[in-house]
Design a protein around this motif. Sequence first.
Motif, PDB file in Angstrom:
ATOM      1  N   ILE A 508       9.584 -16.670  23.016  1.00  0.00           N
ATOM      2  CA  ILE A 508      10.898 -16.108  22.715  1.00  0.00           C
ATOM      3  C   ILE A 508      10.808 -14.599  22.952  1.00  0.00           C
ATOM      4  CG2 ILE A 508      12.670 -15.811  20.940  1.00  0.00           C
ATOM      5  CD1 ILE A 508      11.400 -18.321  19.567  1.00  0.00           C
ATOM      6  N   PRO A 509      11.464 -14.070  23.997  1.00  0.00           N
ATOM      7  CA  PRO A 509      11.351 -12.646  24.323  1.00  0.00           C
ATOM      8  C   PRO A 509      11.700 -11.757  23.129  1.00  0.00           C
ATOM      9  CG  PRO A 509      12.450 -13.815  26.106  1.00  0.00           C
ATOM     10  CD  PRO A 509      12.316 -14.786  24.973  1.00  0.00           C
ATOM     11  N   HIS A 510      11.007 -10.644  23.026  1.00  0.00           N
ATOM     12  CA  HIS A 510      11.181  -9.731  21.902  1.00  0.00           C
ATOM     13  C   HIS A 510      12.486  -8.952  22.065  1.00  0.00           C
ATOM     14  CE1 HIS A 510       9.203  -7.571  18.495  1.00  0.00           C
ATOM     15  NE2 HIS A 510      10.145  -6.696  18.802  1.00  0.00           N
ATOM     16  N   LEU A 511      13.425  -9.100  21.134  1.00  0.00           N
ATOM     17  CA  LEU A 511      14.695  -8.394  21.164  1.00  0.00           C
ATOM     18  C   LEU A 511      14.536  -6.989  20.600  1.00  0.00           C
ATOM     19  CD1 LEU A 511      16.989 -11.279  19.820  1.00  0.00           C
ATOM     20  CD2 LEU A 511      16.554 -10.660  22.222  1.00  0.00           C
ATOM     21  N   THR A 512      15.349  -6.059  21.085  1.00  0.00           N
ATOM     22  CA  THR A 512      15.266  -4.683  20.578  1.00  0.00           C
ATOM     23  C   THR A 512      15.637  -4.607  19.103  1.00  0.00           C
ATOM     24  OG1 THR A 512      17.533  -4.296  21.346  1.00  0.00           O
ATOM     25  CG2 THR A 512      15.738  -3.659  22.835  1.00  0.00           C
ATOM     26  N   SER A 513      16.426  -5.594  18.636  1.00  0.00           N
ATOM     27  CA  SER A 513      16.825  -5.603  17.227  1.00  0.00           C
ATOM     28  C   SER A 513      15.807  -6.299  16.327  1.00  0.00           C
ATOM     29  CB  SER A 513      18.181  -6.304  17.071  1.00  0.00           C
ATOM     30  OG  SER A 513      18.088  -7.653  17.549  1.00  0.00           O
ATOM     31  N   GLN A 514      14.781  -6.889  16.930  1.00  0.00           N
ATOM     32  CA  GLN A 514      13.789  -7.634  16.162  1.00  0.00           C
ATOM     33  C   GLN A 514      12.909  -6.677  15.351  1.00  0.00           C
ATOM     34  OE1 GLN A 514      12.899 -10.996  15.705  1.00  0.00           O
ATOM     35  NE2 GLN A 514      11.406 -10.146  14.273  1.00  0.00           N
ATOM     36  N   LYS A 515      12.892  -6.885  14.058  1.00  0.00           N
ATOM     37  CA  LYS A 515      12.031  -6.065  13.223  1.00  0.00           C
ATOM     38  C   LYS A 515      10.609  -6.630  13.196  1.00  0.00           C
ATOM     39  CE  LYS A 515      15.474  -3.962  10.222  1.00  0.00           C
ATOM     40  NZ  LYS A 515      15.905  -3.691   8.831  1.00  0.00           N
ATOM     41  N   ILE A 516       9.671  -5.732  13.011  1.00  0.00           N
ATOM     42  CA  ILE A 516       8.255  -6.089  12.936  1.00  0.00           C
ATOM     43  C   ILE A 516       7.753  -5.673  11.558  1.00  0.00           C
ATOM     44  CG2 ILE A 516       5.936  -5.555  13.838  1.00  0.00           C
ATOM     45  CD1 ILE A 516       7.309  -5.053  16.561  1.00  0.00           C
ATOM     46  N   ALA A 517       6.901  -6.504  10.960  1.00  0.00           N
ATOM     47  CA  ALA A 517       6.270  -6.137   9.692  1.00  0.00           C
ATOM     48  C   ALA A 517       5.051  -5.279  10.006  1.00  0.00           C
ATOM     49  CB  ALA A 517       5.854  -7.386   8.921  1.00  0.00           C
ATOM     50  N   TRP A 518       5.178  -3.972   9.714  1.00  0.00           N
ATOM     51  CA  TRP A 518       4.080  -3.032   9.918  1.00  0.00           C
ATOM     52  C   TRP A 518       3.339  -2.892   8.597  1.00  0.00           C
ATOM     53  CZ3 TRP A 518       3.668  -1.817  14.927  1.00  0.00           C
ATOM     54  CH2 TRP A 518       4.808  -1.881  15.719  1.00  0.00           C
ATOM     55  N   VAL A 519       2.057  -3.166   8.600  1.00  0.00           N
ATOM     56  CA  VAL A 519       1.309  -3.240   7.349  1.00  0.00           C
ATOM     57  C   VAL A 519       0.015  -2.442   7.462  1.00  0.00           C
ATOM     58  CG1 VAL A 519       0.314  -4.780   5.609  1.00  0.00           C
ATOM     59  CG2 VAL A 519       2.217  -5.593   7.030  1.00  0.00           C
ATOM     60  N   ARG A 520      -0.272  -1.686   6.416  1.00  0.00           N
ATOM     61  CA  ARG A 520      -1.565  -1.012   6.328  1.00  0.00           C
ATOM     62  C   ARG A 520      -2.305  -1.572   5.104  1.00  0.00           C
ATOM     63  NH1 ARG A 520      -0.274   4.298   5.707  1.00  0.00           N
ATOM     64  NH2 ARG A 520      -0.747   4.922   7.836  1.00  0.00           N
ATOM     65  N   ILE A 521      -3.439  -2.229   5.347  1.00  0.00           N
ATOM     66  CA  ILE A 521      -4.260  -2.744   4.250  1.00  0.00           C
ATOM     67  C   ILE A 521      -5.531  -1.903   4.169  1.00  0.00           C
ATOM     68  CG2 ILE A 521      -5.637  -4.698   3.430  1.00  0.00           C
ATOM     69  CD1 ILE A 521      -3.518  -6.547   4.588  1.00  0.00           C
ATOM     70  N   GLU A 522      -5.584  -1.082   3.143  1.00  0.00           N
ATOM     71  CA  GLU A 522      -6.766  -0.254   2.923  1.00  0.00           C
ATOM     72  C   GLU A 522      -7.729  -0.919   1.946  1.00  0.00           C
ATOM     73  OE1 GLU A 522      -4.771   3.183   1.455  1.00  0.00           O
ATOM     74  OE2 GLU A 522      -4.588   4.110   3.449  1.00  0.00           O
ATOM     75  N   ASP A 523      -7.171  -1.771   1.083  1.00  0.00           N
ATOM     76  CA  ASP A 523      -7.956  -2.420   0.035  1.00  0.00           C
ATOM     77  C   ASP A 523      -7.873  -3.935   0.205  1.00  0.00           C
ATOM     78  OD1 ASP A 523      -9.104  -3.361  -2.328  1.00  0.00           O
ATOM     79  OD2 ASP A 523      -7.282  -2.995  -3.500  1.00  0.00           O
ATOM     80  N   ASP A 524      -8.975  -4.547   0.651  1.00  0.00           N
ATOM     81  CA  ASP A 524      -9.009  -6.008   0.785  1.00  0.00           C
ATOM     82  C   ASP A 524      -9.748  -6.644  -0.384  1.00  0.00           C
ATOM     83  OD1 ASP A 524     -11.565  -5.181   1.411  1.00  0.00           O
ATOM     84  OD2 ASP A 524     -11.823  -6.557   3.105  1.00  0.00           O
ATOM     85  N   GLY A 525     -10.033  -5.838  -1.418  1.00  0.00           N
ATOM     86  CA  GLY A 525     -10.709  -6.353  -2.611  1.00  0.00           C
ATOM     87  C   GLY A 525     -12.204  -6.159  -2.593  1.00  0.00           C
ATOM     88  N   TYR A 526     -12.744  -5.693  -1.450  1.00  0.00           N
ATOM     89  CA  TYR A 526     -14.198  -5.551  -1.321  1.00  0.00           C
ATOM     90  C   TYR A 526     -14.593  -4.079  -1.269  1.00  0.00           C
ATOM     91  CZ  TYR A 526     -14.925 -10.521  -0.532  1.00  0.00           C
ATOM     92  OH  TYR A 526     -14.997 -11.882  -0.701  1.00  0.00           O
ATOM     93  N   ILE A 527     -15.777  -3.799  -1.802  1.00  0.00           N
ATOM     94  CA  ILE A 527     -16.320  -2.446  -1.745  1.00  0.00           C
ATOM     95  C   ILE A 527     -17.718  -2.485  -1.134  1.00  0.00           C
ATOM     96  CG2 ILE A 527     -14.991  -1.572  -3.711  1.00  0.00           C
ATOM     97  CD1 ILE A 527     -17.556  -1.928  -5.412  1.00  0.00           C
ATOM     98  N   LYS A 528     -18.124  -1.359  -0.549  1.00  0.00           N
ATOM     99  CA  LYS A 528     -19.468  -1.254   0.019  1.00  0.00           C
ATOM    100  C   LYS A 528     -20.393  -0.700  -1.045  1.00  0.00           C
ATOM    101  CE  LYS A 528     -20.549   1.769   3.274  1.00  0.00           C
ATOM    102  NZ  LYS A 528     -20.591   2.439   4.592  1.00  0.00           N
ATOM    103  N   LEU A 529     -21.462  -1.413  -1.307  1.00  0.00           N
ATOM    104  CA  LEU A 529     -22.409  -1.013  -2.337  1.00  0.00           C
ATOM    105  C   LEU A 529     -23.806  -1.423  -1.903  1.00  0.00           C
ATOM    106  CD1 LEU A 529     -22.722   0.125  -5.252  1.00  0.00           C
ATOM    107  CD2 LEU A 529     -22.530  -2.233  -6.068  1.00  0.00           C
ATOM    108  N   LYS A 530     -24.698  -0.453  -1.815  1.00  0.00           N
ATOM    109  CA  LYS A 530     -26.087  -0.713  -1.420  1.00  0.00           C
ATOM    110  C   LYS A 530     -26.165  -1.486  -0.102  1.00  0.00           C
ATOM    111  CE  LYS A 530     -27.780  -0.719  -6.179  1.00  0.00           C
ATOM    112  NZ  LYS A 530     -28.458  -1.486  -7.245  1.00  0.00           N
ATOM    113  N   LYS A 531     -25.412  -1.002   0.870  1.00  0.00           N
ATOM    114  CA  LYS A 531     -25.402  -1.568   2.228  1.00  0.00           C
ATOM    115  C   LYS A 531     -24.883  -2.998   2.278  1.00  0.00           C
ATOM    116  CE  LYS A 531     -29.172   1.387   3.828  1.00  0.00           C
ATOM    117  NZ  LYS A 531     -30.475   1.452   4.523  1.00  0.00           N
ATOM    118  N   ARG A 532     -24.075  -3.362   1.290  1.00  0.00           N
ATOM    119  CA  ARG A 532     -23.451  -4.683   1.251  1.00  0.00           C
ATOM    120  C   ARG A 532     -21.986  -4.520   0.896  1.00  0.00           C
ATOM    121  NH1 ARG A 532     -27.870  -5.321   2.972  1.00  0.00           N
ATOM    122  NH2 ARG A 532     -29.493  -6.775   2.328  1.00  0.00           N
ATOM    123  N   ARG A 533     -21.164  -5.509   1.249  1.00  0.00           N
ATOM    124  CA  ARG A 533     -19.773  -5.533   0.791  1.00  0.00           C
ATOM    125  C   ARG A 533     -19.637  -6.608  -0.273  1.00  0.00           C
ATOM    126  NH1 ARG A 533     -14.760  -5.860   3.779  1.00  0.00           N
ATOM    127  NH2 ARG A 533     -14.027  -4.059   2.614  1.00  0.00           N
TER     128      ARG A 533
END
Length: 624
Positions: A508-533
């Motif tokens: 389905i060709p992309h229409l100029t009126s078609q909105k896109i969900a732009w998302v920035r995920i900085e936190d996926d629940g994981y942290i780096k600790l002692k060379k591990r996530r």
Amino acid sequence: MPPRNSEFNSYVFIKNDLKDLKWNTKNPNRDVTGEVYTQQECLDNPEIGPYLNRQKPEYVIKVREGIFWVIEAKGSHSLLDQAFSEAKNYGAAINLNNNIQAFLISGVAGNDIDGYLLKTAILHRNGNTELVTYNGSPITGLLSRDQANYLIEHQTAALNELVTDEGILLSIAERINEELHKASINKDKRASVMSSILLSMVSDTLPNFDASPNVFIRDVNNRAEDVLISHSKRDYAEEIELKLPVELPAQEKFKAALVRVFFLLRKINIKAAMNGGQDLLGKFYEVFLKYGNGAKDIGIVLTPRHITRFACDILDVKIDDVVFDPACGTGGFLVAAYDKVRSEDFESLNSFKKYKIFGIEQAANVASLAIVNMIFRGDGKNNIINNDCFSINLNRKIRNGELSAEYISEDNDRPPVTKVLMNPPFALKVDDEKEYKFIEYAMKQMTVGGLLFAILPVSVMYSTGANFNWRKKVLLQNTLLSVISLPGELFYPQASVEPVAIIIKKGIPHLTSQKIAWVRIEDDGYIKLKKRRFLANEISQLTRYENPLKEFITNNIEGHDIPGMFQFKEINAVDTNLELIPANYLNNKPILTTETTAEMKRIFAEMTFQGIKRELHNEDIRII
């Protein structure tokens, strides 16, 4: 030094495992938070001691007030039944006191050289026992506090789930890698070795651990091959076949390492969890290959399991979808699709696993991992193959009245796939196949309206040249629904690249009126600790954005904008470079008063510190 079969070894093994499982191993007589009596200590408990008649079980664990778990240990595998019987007798003696109950009993047998066998049951007041099981298989590791309490609360011997702490899983994976390293097994061979061992554990009987290296290895290979034959996958037996070194000392070392691996896997109840709702095997593969560098050595980047689940959830994979991954690696996306359907429509699962899951992996040894992964999900007849995806296509086929697909070597005129989930190989060299080529290939296999989720390096979505031309082509022929930036450490320690996920609706060709969900995920629940996530927070941006994304992708329902993080916008008409990345479309994130205050305090403190340093420096100069 204690002899090989000394009960002292079992004693230490049990206590260390209880600590790992977060039991408080302090004596309850001396510490109100303590949970573990060792031998003589339980005789000092006025409710237990008089009924044991001076007998001393290895351990008596206080699971909760008035309810206990008795553990007895022996130093040899052959004495497992004796250890279990003695634990039962101790428990029955304790149960003569009607005010308390020994609800759980365990027999442990073995030593550090041969490994440890374990048998756990609930003990009824009438003296009958029921083995503790998960998915119908007896557990082979000690219980965590939560598991023991679940059995007590529900008065059952069947665990409802078998969740292993990620720290324990990582510890076991590291120890297994260490054992294989000691046996001089190269990193690029360890994944295949692990596949063979895991397949050999499908049987209800154990190999003869006392056999010579030749006999033991032949036994393991035969067991693994039998499982592959029963699932029509015999061709992969050669890929995972264990091969002994030439010299006898090296053979002994090789066999000893594999025996230790067997028992380390039993500690995390790997067999009982093979067909469970929790993807324990997938998690184990991830940490085993990722942190043992095995993945790097066999040329794959593992997609974290929380990302594969996220992808299946936002695309809303269902029982009637035909799911495809053209570069499936160890099968993470396909397992996630299987698990989602399993949790929602268990009755129809057989048709889904037979007719709806398709995957291609070019490396034969990696394909074997994916096949083993799916066999353990109960999907023995899976459609995962070892091939170059660009040399083969999928065509629509009806099987047993179900929409399905078949692999064909010519062009396809009836593409069947409704959902694609993929993380194509990242192009690290000039002559590598470009990432978008895999997406073009995957879309060729899809029906109109089908949904594709793919993880790419962010550069594919903003760079010039071939990537720019591909982006224009995508928008002319298809609809771009979402672009999601993911944490830069997502693939740590295997790769350091900034990834994005894209979601495309085919045809389905992309229409100029078609909105896109732009998302920035900085936190996926994981942290780096002692060379591990490590998982630090189960409620993260990833989980919070899941439902809004799903509603937009599947029902075209826009949720509330979160400035700087999650917004719905059309493509900028003046963006002639088509730099389709969230950073270009998300508003600046609002700065909270608390954040401003904290930053001002930090700057003031830094300025004060620097001022003091200058004063001290000037004072030094004056003194000189």
